[in-house]
Design an enzyme around this catalytic site. Structure first.
Site, mmCIF file in Angstrom:
data_model
loop_
_atom_site.group_PDB
_atom_site.id
_atom_site.type_symbol
_atom_site.label_atom_id
_atom_site.label_comp_id
_atom_site.label_asym_id
_atom_site.label_seq_id
_atom_site.Cartn_x
_atom_site.Cartn_y
_atom_site.Cartn_z
ATOM 1 N N CYS A 71 0.836 -1.206 0.000
ATOM 2 C CA CYS A 71 0.000 0.000 0.000
ATOM 3 C C CYS A 71 0.871 1.256 0.000
ATOM 4 O O CYS A 71 0.532 2.254 -0.638
ATOM 5 C CB CYS A 71 -0.947 -0.019 1.196
ATOM 6 S SG CYS A 71 -2.091 -1.413 1.133
ATOM 7 N N THR A 72 1.982 1.212 0.708
ATOM 8 C CA THR A 72 2.906 2.346 0.726
ATOM 9 C C THR A 72 3.522 2.541 -0.657
ATOM 10 O O THR A 72 3.593 3.666 -1.170
ATOM 11 C CB THR A 72 4.005 2.119 1.785
ATOM 12 O OG1 THR A 72 3.382 2.016 3.073
ATOM 13 C CG2 THR A 72 5.011 3.255 1.775
#
Length: 179
Positions: A71-72
């Site tokens: 997600c980062t």
């Protein structure tokens, strides 16, 4: 020893099949269909709705969890490509079932210039077919919807590779705008 190998092999096969089942869209939105309406609060508590993005392209991406590796990577790719996306007339909005405090910390830590919306009940993710239930836990699937200026789904992405996704969106936006 052989029994352990068979047992763990069976667990791996079941986990793989289960992931494929849970990762497949439960209600698949189609190109040309009106995008489901949403109104959620961003990390600052400001209500943000689909109406805010009328007359522009919207990259609406769902993601499982703030501050996790995939997600980062995806969020930072969108951040790094924001100038190109804006040149193409697109805004970016991320949605997960995390709360506002989690979104605030995530956005601040990685200097994310786009809103992250808190869908803590999972209703918007469910409307887009992007909600996964693992027992009592709700998680957003990594799906993206490219919404055109008239509010219709222009393209769907159900098999997202976080490190290449932003460029894929840029390429598709360029292609859609020239055709």
């Amino acid at each position: 020893m052989l029994i352990k190998i068979i047992f763990y092999s069976a667990i791996l096969v079941l986990a793989f099949l289960g992931y494929r089942h849970f990762n497949s869209p439960s209600q698949q939105l189609r190109t040309g269909q009106a995008a489901p309406y949403f109104e959620l609060e961003d990390s600052k508590g400001t209500p943000t709705s689909l109406d805010k993005f009328k007359q522009q392209w919207l990259v609406l991406y769902f993601y499982p969890k703030d501050d996790t590796p995939g997600c980062t990577k995806e969020a930072c790719q969108f951040r790094d490509d924001m100038h190109q996306l804006e040149k193409l007339g697109a805004s970016v909005v991320g949605i997960s079932v995390d709360n506002q405090a989690s979104h605030t910390a995530f956005a601040k830590k990685y200097n994310l210039p786009f809103p992250l919306l808190a869908d803590t009940e999972g209703k918007v993710a469910e409307a887009y077919g992007a909600l996964m239930h693992i027992g009592p836990v709700k998680i957003a699937k990594r799906y993206t919807f490219l919404i055109d200026p008239s509010g219709h789904i222009a393209k769907t992405y159900f098999n997202v590779e976080a490190s290449k996704h932003s460029q894929e969106i840029i390429d598709d936006l360029t292609r859609l705008q020239t055709s």
